[in-house]
Design an enzyme around this catalytic site. Sequence first.
Site, mmCIF file in Angstrom:
data_model
loop_
_atom_site.group_PDB
_atom_site.id
_atom_site.type_symbol
_atom_site.label_atom_id
_atom_site.label_comp_id
_atom_site.label_asym_id
_atom_site.label_seq_id
_atom_site.Cartn_x
_atom_site.Cartn_y
_atom_site.Cartn_z
ATOM 1 N N ARG A 119 0.718 -1.146 -0.064
ATOM 2 C CA ARG A 119 -0.060 -0.116 0.036
ATOM 3 C C ARG A 119 0.949 1.144 0.060
ATOM 4 O O ARG A 119 0.580 2.318 -0.382
ATOM 5 C CB ARG A 119 -0.931 -0.236 1.148
ATOM 6 C CG ARG A 119 -2.066 -0.927 1.146
ATOM 7 C CD ARG A 119 -2.923 -0.988 2.009
ATOM 8 N NE ARG A 119 -4.357 -1.412 1.755
ATOM 9 C CZ ARG A 119 -5.389 -2.152 2.491
ATOM 10 N NH1 ARG A 119 -4.923 -2.288 3.874
ATOM 11 N NH2 ARG A 119 -6.344 -2.603 1.948
ATOM 12 N N LYS A 122 -20.837 -18.040 -0.861
ATOM 13 C CA LYS A 122 -22.217 -17.753 -0.702
ATOM 14 C C LYS A 122 -22.923 -17.010 -1.774
ATOM 15 O O LYS A 122 -22.360 -15.861 -2.114
ATOM 16 C CB LYS A 122 -22.712 -17.314 0.683
ATOM 17 C CG LYS A 122 -22.073 -18.360 1.654
ATOM 18 C CD LYS A 122 -22.610 -17.759 3.083
ATOM 19 C CE LYS A 122 -22.493 -18.962 3.991
ATOM 20 N NZ LYS A 122 -22.810 -18.472 5.249
ATOM 21 N N GLY A 170 -10.991 -9.707 -1.700
ATOM 22 C CA GLY A 170 -9.443 -10.376 -0.860
ATOM 23 C C GLY A 170 -9.302 -12.044 -1.262
ATOM 24 O O GLY A 170 -8.128 -11.968 -1.489
ATOM 25 N N GLY A 213 -13.509 -3.843 0.063
ATOM 26 C CA GLY A 213 -15.027 -3.435 0.222
ATOM 27 C C GLY A 213 -15.241 -2.485 -1.025
ATOM 28 O O GLY A 213 -16.386 -2.336 -1.349
HETATM 29 P P1 ADP Z 1 -13.571 -12.771 -2.210
HETATM 30 O O1 ADP Z 1 -12.802 -12.510 -0.856
HETATM 31 O O2 ADP Z 1 -12.591 -12.774 -3.424
HETATM 32 O O3 ADP Z 1 -14.784 -11.541 -2.319
HETATM 33 P P2 ADP Z 1 -15.416 -14.577 -1.441
HETATM 34 O O4 ADP Z 1 -15.113 -14.147 0.182
HETATM 35 O O5 ADP Z 1 -16.689 -14.348 -1.906
HETATM 36 O O6 ADP Z 1 -14.444 -14.336 -2.372
HETATM 37 O O7 ADP Z 1 -15.273 -16.395 -1.475
HETATM 38 C C1 ADP Z 1 -14.060 -17.088 -1.123
HETATM 39 C C2 ADP Z 1 -14.455 -18.060 -0.312
HETATM 40 O O8 ADP Z 1 -15.125 -18.959 -1.143
HETATM 41 C C3 ADP Z 1 -12.989 -18.980 -0.312
HETATM 42 O O9 ADP Z 1 -12.793 -19.050 0.995
HETATM 43 C C4 ADP Z 1 -13.357 -20.313 -0.959
HETATM 44 O O10 ADP Z 1 -12.778 -21.592 -0.015
HETATM 45 C C5 ADP Z 1 -14.969 -20.604 -0.827
HETATM 46 N N1 ADP Z 1 -15.221 -21.451 -1.866
HETATM 47 C C6 ADP Z 1 -15.461 -21.307 -3.096
HETATM 48 N N2 ADP Z 1 -15.733 -22.340 -3.754
HETATM 49 C C7 ADP Z 1 -16.193 -23.303 -2.615
HETATM 50 C C8 ADP Z 1 -16.939 -24.735 -2.677
HETATM 51 N N3 ADP Z 1 -17.405 -25.087 -3.765
HETATM 52 N N4 ADP Z 1 -17.341 -25.147 -1.157
HETATM 53 C C9 ADP Z 1 -17.024 -24.393 -0.226
HETATM 54 N N5 ADP Z 1 -16.294 -23.117 -0.159
HETATM 55 C C10 ADP Z 1 -15.916 -22.614 -1.276
#
Ligand code: ADP
Length: 392
Positions: A36, A193, A350, A373
């Site tokens: 950063r 999710k 992230g 965010g």
């Molecule tokens: P970002 O931080 O890039 O916005 P998210 O926090 O939405 O991404 O999603 C990342 C998480 O999703 C990771 O911890 C990953 O392990 C989980 N994940 C992805 N695919 C699966 C799956 N099929 N089953 C369980 N967890 C999953």
Amino acid sequence: MAWKTLDDMALKGARVVTRVDINVPVSNGKVTDATRIERIVPTVADIRTAGGTVVLLAHFDRPKGKVVPELSLEQLVPTLSEHFGHPVQFAPTLTDAKAINLKDGDIMLVENTRFDPRETENDPSMAVDLASLGDIYCNDAFSTAHRAHASTAGIAKLLPNCAGRLMQVELQALEKALSNPEHPVVAVVGGAKVSSKLDLLGNLIPKVDQIVIGGGMANTFLAAQGIDVGKSLCEHDLADTAREIMAAAKAGNCELILPIDVITALEFKAGAEATTCAADACAPDAMILDAGPESVAQVEAVFDAAKTLVWNGPMGAFEIPPFNMATDAAALHAAKLSKAGKLLSVAGGGDTVAALNGSGAAEGFSYISTAGGAFLEWLEGKTLPGVAALES
Ligand code: ADP
Ligand code: MG
């Protein structure tokens, strides 16, 4: 562009109050990742070269409106001085900041803005105090632009304002990717999710031509179509929502691409035995943890035909190999197309950034946002107060 850059400002002899994000990880008094700080060097250098003085405003961690000595920005002074190639003077209070004598080209860092409760309340009196420290306001902290605070929003109305170099590059990349993109535009939306990505999907459907649904989210969509996903991470209570999203996509001519095949395991741990099967053939006691090779081939073909790619969320549980396969393969393919000048690719989030760094794909992407965010809120189509405040 509705905002100005440093090139539009009269910097010679001016004190430029510059909001930066230097919320770096520190362990035992040592900065463990200076990314950063490296990223704000061009802004500081350009102000100094043009004969201006730099007054840096920043927060550090979450002191919640109180003076917390361990969260003093003073501990960053040696690292900042080293990266800027010029000594940084430190002002412990706003009164000190006004009293310190600065010459053109000097740099001053003001104490953690969040030591003052008025900062996060966007109290107008705090904005006035901060504005009194200079002649021009420059915001180079896109990552805090989703917060309407005194140092990110309030102050902007009180001084001639502009975006710093990092903010400028970030906004230009984001505008190219979604506000005014070259079609076809494909989005990859993955992660754990659906519930955390509803606003994002709602904003993307009218704007993009295809959405590749990946990760645990895809399980919810498969289940909503009546497919048994065994013990997979799945939000069964969101089946109706998933069907509504599919209907909205269909009506809006946005193609939703779900996995054709998947990789499953009985346990979510390193070294678990992985099985590849069709997306509708997950065993009742198994979990879908990644997309399979046929899905990857399909995604790669979509990337080949696309001009623009926006990516948030990994396609599988990438933290535990081999469930990083689909994310890594698809990301490396996007990186290759981007390097060849065939695709404009922007990614953020992230876990997404961690996954793309882990595979080595990050360096090939056109732009990787580390804004967290703020990047997500921008993808959701929300107005970012820190950016809106710059627009006059
Ligand atoms: P970002 O931080 O890039 O916005 P998210 O926090 O939405 O991404 O999603 C990342 C998480 O999703 C990771 O911890 C990953 O392990 C989980 N994940 C992805 N695919 C699966 C799956 N099929 N089953 C369980 N967890 C999953
Ligand atoms: Mg995450």
